[in-house]
Design an enzyme around this catalytic site. Structure first.
Site, PDB file in Angstrom:
ATOM      1  N   TRP A 183     -10.584   1.140  11.954  1.00 38.16           N
ATOM      2  CA  TRP A 183     -10.991   2.117  10.954  1.00 38.16           C
ATOM      3  C   TRP A 183     -12.348   2.691  11.359  1.00 38.16           C
ATOM      4  O   TRP A 183     -13.305   1.944  11.569  1.00 38.16           O
ATOM      5  CB  TRP A 183     -11.115   1.516   9.548  1.00 38.16           C
ATOM      6  CG  TRP A 183     -11.780   2.505   8.646  1.00 38.16           C
ATOM      7  CD1 TRP A 183     -11.287   3.715   8.253  1.00 38.16           C
ATOM      8  CD2 TRP A 183     -13.099   2.422   8.088  1.00 38.16           C
ATOM      9  NE1 TRP A 183     -12.213   4.383   7.489  1.00 38.16           N
ATOM     10  CE2 TRP A 183     -13.333   3.610   7.366  1.00 38.16           C
ATOM     11  CE3 TRP A 183     -14.105   1.457   8.138  1.00 38.16           C
ATOM     12  CZ2 TRP A 183     -14.532   3.866   6.696  1.00 38.16           C
ATOM     13  CZ3 TRP A 183     -15.297   1.703   7.466  1.00 38.16           C
ATOM     14  CH2 TRP A 183     -15.494   2.893   6.749  1.00 38.16           C
ATOM     15  N   GLU A 224      -6.327   3.303  10.966  1.00 37.64           N
ATOM     16  CA  GLU A 224      -6.372   3.516   9.518  1.00 37.64           C
ATOM     17  C   GLU A 224      -6.904   4.906   9.169  1.00 37.64           C
ATOM     18  O   GLU A 224      -7.999   5.278   9.571  1.00 37.64           O
ATOM     19  CB  GLU A 224      -7.282   2.443   8.880  1.00 37.64           C
ATOM     20  CG  GLU A 224      -7.369   2.529   7.357  1.00 37.64           C
ATOM     21  CD  GLU A 224      -8.184   1.387   6.749  1.00 37.64           C
ATOM     22  OE1 GLU A 224      -8.769   0.582   7.509  1.00 37.64           O
ATOM     23  OE2 GLU A 224      -8.247   1.301   5.506  1.00 37.64           O
ATOM     24  N   LYS A 226      -7.994   8.002   6.371  1.00 39.18           N
ATOM     25  CA  LYS A 226      -8.757   8.048   5.122  1.00 39.18           C
ATOM     26  C   LYS A 226      -8.908   9.508   4.716  1.00 39.18           C
ATOM     27  O   LYS A 226      -8.865  10.402   5.565  1.00 39.18           O
ATOM     28  CB  LYS A 226     -10.124   7.395   5.346  1.00 39.18           C
ATOM     29  CG  LYS A 226     -10.970   7.267   4.097  1.00 39.18           C
ATOM     30  CD  LYS A 226     -11.994   6.147   4.258  1.00 39.18           C
ATOM     31  CE  LYS A 226     -13.014   6.176   3.145  1.00 39.18           C
ATOM     32  NZ  LYS A 226     -13.797   4.959   3.049  1.00 39.18           N
ATOM     33  N   HIS A 260      -6.935   5.447   0.152  1.00 37.58           N
ATOM     34  CA  HIS A 260      -7.307   6.489   1.113  1.00 37.58           C
ATOM     35  C   HIS A 260      -6.515   7.783   1.000  1.00 37.58           C
ATOM     36  O   HIS A 260      -6.316   8.483   1.991  1.00 37.58           O
ATOM     37  CB  HIS A 260      -7.216   5.929   2.533  1.00 37.58           C
ATOM     38  CG  HIS A 260      -8.299   4.942   2.826  1.00 37.58           C
ATOM     39  ND1 HIS A 260      -8.593   4.488   4.087  1.00 37.58           N
ATOM     40  CD2 HIS A 260      -9.193   4.326   2.003  1.00 37.58           C
ATOM     41  CE1 HIS A 260      -9.598   3.633   4.041  1.00 37.58           C
ATOM     42  NE2 HIS A 260      -9.970   3.512   2.779  1.00 37.58           N
ATOM     43  N   HIS A 284      -3.267  -1.747   3.665  1.00 37.48           N
ATOM     44  CA  HIS A 284      -4.501  -2.251   3.075  1.00 37.48           C
ATOM     45  C   HIS A 284      -4.335  -2.058   1.585  1.00 37.48           C
ATOM     46  O   HIS A 284      -4.518  -0.962   1.066  1.00 37.48           O
ATOM     47  CB  HIS A 284      -5.723  -1.468   3.577  1.00 37.48           C
ATOM     48  CG  HIS A 284      -6.359  -2.074   4.779  1.00 37.48           C
ATOM     49  ND1 HIS A 284      -7.581  -1.685   5.264  1.00 37.48           N
ATOM     50  CD2 HIS A 284      -5.933  -3.080   5.589  1.00 37.48           C
ATOM     51  CE1 HIS A 284      -7.879  -2.422   6.320  1.00 37.48           C
ATOM     52  NE2 HIS A 284      -6.904  -3.266   6.543  1.00 37.48           N
ATOM     53  N   ASP A 292     -12.044   5.775  -3.790  1.00 37.78           N
ATOM     54  CA  ASP A 292     -11.722   4.601  -2.983  1.00 37.78           C
ATOM     55  C   ASP A 292     -12.675   3.466  -3.334  1.00 37.78           C
ATOM     56  O   ASP A 292     -13.467   3.017  -2.520  1.00 37.78           O
ATOM     57  CB  ASP A 292     -11.854   4.998  -1.498  1.00 37.78           C
ATOM     58  CG  ASP A 292     -11.488   3.875  -0.553  1.00 37.78           C
ATOM     59  OD1 ASP A 292     -10.665   3.023  -0.930  1.00 37.78           O
ATOM     60  OD2 ASP A 292     -12.033   3.849   0.562  1.00 37.78           O
ATOM     61  N   ASP A 294     -12.218   0.362  -4.145  1.00 41.44           N
ATOM     62  CA  ASP A 294     -11.901  -0.999  -3.706  1.00 41.44           C
ATOM     63  C   ASP A 294     -12.021  -2.045  -4.813  1.00 41.44           C
ATOM     64  O   ASP A 294     -12.560  -3.129  -4.604  1.00 41.44           O
ATOM     65  CB  ASP A 294     -12.757  -1.380  -2.479  1.00 41.44           C
ATOM     66  CG  ASP A 294     -12.344  -0.595  -1.248  1.00 41.44           C
ATOM     67  OD1 ASP A 294     -11.193  -0.748  -0.819  1.00 41.44           O
ATOM     68  OD2 ASP A 294     -13.162   0.192  -0.727  1.00 41.44           O
ATOM     69  N   ASP A 324      -7.474  -5.258   0.894  1.00 38.21           N
ATOM     70  CA  ASP A 324      -8.784  -4.662   1.193  1.00 38.21           C
ATOM     71  C   ASP A 324      -9.465  -4.230  -0.103  1.00 38.21           C
ATOM     72  O   ASP A 324      -9.295  -3.104  -0.545  1.00 38.21           O
ATOM     73  CB  ASP A 324      -8.603  -3.466   2.152  1.00 38.21           C
ATOM     74  CG  ASP A 324      -9.944  -2.879   2.578  1.00 38.21           C
ATOM     75  OD1 ASP A 324     -10.982  -3.515   2.320  1.00 38.21           O
ATOM     76  OD2 ASP A 324      -9.954  -1.784   3.167  1.00 38.21           O
TER      77      ASP A 324
HETATM   78  C1  RNT Z   1     -12.834   1.652   4.497  1.00 37.50           C
HETATM   79  C2  RNT Z   1     -11.590   1.025   4.993  1.00 37.50           C
HETATM   80  C3  RNT Z   1     -11.750  -0.232   5.800  1.00 37.50           C
HETATM   81  C4  RNT Z   1     -12.765  -1.191   5.239  1.00 37.50           C
HETATM   82  C5  RNT Z   1     -12.732  -2.575   5.837  1.00 37.50           C
HETATM   83  C6  RNT Z   1     -13.976  -3.326   5.575  1.00 37.50           C
HETATM   84  O1  RNT Z   1     -12.635   2.671   3.634  1.00 37.50           O
HETATM   85  O2  RNT Z   1     -10.716   0.803   3.940  1.00 37.50           O
HETATM   86  O3  RNT Z   1     -10.527  -0.819   5.981  1.00 37.50           O
HETATM   87  O4  RNT Z   1     -12.646  -1.318   3.860  1.00 37.50           O
HETATM   88  O5  RNT Z   1     -12.407  -2.526   7.162  1.00 37.50           O
HETATM   89 ZN    ZN Z   2      -8.954  -0.299   4.362  1.00 37.29          ZN
END
Ligand code: RNT
Ligand code: ZN
Length: 416
Positions: A183, A224, A226, A260, A284, A292, A294, A324
């Protein structure tokens, strides 16, 4: 009533829908869920624990007891694992290396993960891996492998190449496949003048990173995508199209992070499409709240939909489930436990779905019955099967796990 008695009743009810609850439990207990180590310390790592988190991601909250070193992180992770049923893996970032002296990221070597490997072996845990391309002076202007300065680019390319070596080494030692997730935070806060040029640099950087063949038995690469990040609002270089295109053309895995995408887009709908063009994907699983953010994963409709999509297609070998999320405002072990138990619940819910029946109704155009059945399924005695699964796995049934977290908090976390 005992868990067993409740289960016997539930088993009978599910059987009326053609579902074998024993088989569902067995199936789910074998699906690995990769638990991210970074929930334990707010994505700090051990390279420079005072360093600030950057790259468009953010942790808020200062709940006491955060893990400050490897020993604490491992102990906390162990505690969480005791409370969660099912097969687990641990997902490490490279800045969780074990070293007495500071190691620059492009110099991280397999040996820095020896102690992690031993630790994982003892617990029969698989390991997944990530280069850490953020929270570093050379990523401070928002670009890493797509940077116009070749020196900066090369630094990150070296780090990523080294990461694949670390992963391959871990894979060999564990005789297991490590998924290495790439990422990149690369993006522009304001409107870029050369999107193509920047993306071309990223593409070429990935080509260089992946140039060396690595045995897929030990390492698989995933990239990954985003949509945006804080400070990268106008353009993300590794966008959805970029990563999907790159993965499809180069035989890589695509990582779909549930945070994302635009808020009305859902990853549950992307699994079937991406699997038509890619062999495997990595998830994730997160919980975006307005952005985003988390948040800790909960058993919401989208989580169930994701699990159903995986199981309906029998895609458990092609869809790798990683978590994640990172919340520093609540007990971090509880966060791991809530999020991972929720993922497990969703998988069990999916395994208990009469999917063949639903498909049949759909194929014959009986959408009335399809909707009716989908709604009825929601209130079948799922909790009795879940409790049985926890009991069989030797983890606390229902909310009993919380008492253990509270005890650990008092005895261990609050003394830090
Ligand atoms: C960030 C991504 C990534 C991170 C981790 C820590 O937006 O989601 O995957 O959250 O790698
Ligand atoms: Zn992620």
């Amino acid at each position: 009533m005992s868990t067993k008695k409740m289960y016997e009743i539930a088993k009978e009810i599910y059987a009326q829908y053609g579902i074998d609850t024993d088989a569902a439990i067995k199936l789910v207990s074998q699906i690995p869920v990769s638990m991210h180590c970074w929930q334990g310390d707010d994505v700090k790592g051990f390279e420079n624990p005072d360093g600030d988190l950057t790259g468009g991601i953010q942790v808020t909250g200062n709940y006491p007891g955060k893990a400050r070193n490897i020993a604490e992180l491992r102990a906390d992770f162990d505690k969480a694992c005791e409370l969660i049923p099912g097969k687990k893996r641990i997902n490490l970032h490279s800045f969780y290396l074990d070293s007495d002296v500071p190691v620059s990221r492009e110099k991280i070597e397999p040996k820095h993960f020896d102690s992690w490997i031993d630790w994982a072996k003892e617990r029969n845990l698989g390991i997944d891996y990530n280069p850490s391309c953020f929270s570093h002076p050379l990523s401070s202007d928002g670009l890493t492998i797509s940077h116009p300065d070749k020196n900066v680019r090369d630094f990150w390319i070296e780090h990523c190449k080294g990461s694949r070596k670390v992963a391959e080494y871990i894979g060999k030692k564990l005789n297991n496949t490590v998924i290495t997730n790439f990422w990149m935070p690369d993006g522009y806060k304001d409107i870029p003048a050369d999107r193509y040029g920047t993306r071309l640099r990223m593409k070429e950087a990935y080509d260089e990173i992946f140039a060396e063949p690595i045995d897929e038995k030990y390492n698989k690469d995933a990239i990954e995508s985003k949509v945006f990040g804080i400070g990268a609002e106008s353009c993300t270089i590794g966008s959805g199209e970029f990563c999907m295109g790159y993965a499809a053309k180069n035989g890589k895995l695509l990582t779909l992070d549930t945070g994302h995408f635009h808020p009305t887009e859902v990853v549950s709908d992307k699994i079937s499409s991406t699997l038509l063009f890619l062999d495997e994907i990595l998830l994730h699983v997160s919980r975006p709240v307005r952005w985003d953010s988390d948040h800790v994963v909960i058993l919401d409709d989208e989580l169930k939909a994701i699990a159903c999509e995986i199981l309906r297609g029998g895609f458990t070998d092609r869809v790798h489930i990683g978590l994640d999320f990172f919340d520093g405002s609540i007990n971090r072990i509880a966060a791991w436990t809530i999020g991972t138990r929720s993922m497990q619940k969703a998988l069990l819910f999916a395994a208990l779905e009469p999917s063949a029946k639903l498909r049949e109704l759909e194929a014959t155009g009986d959408y009335t019955s399809r909707l009716a059945l989908m709604e009825e399924i929601k209130t079948l005695p799922f909790s009795a099967v879940w409790d049985m699964y926890c009991e069989m796995e030797g983890v606390p049934v229902r909310s009993a796990w919380l008492d253990e977290v509270k005890k650990y908090e008092k005895e261990v976390l609050l003394k830090r």
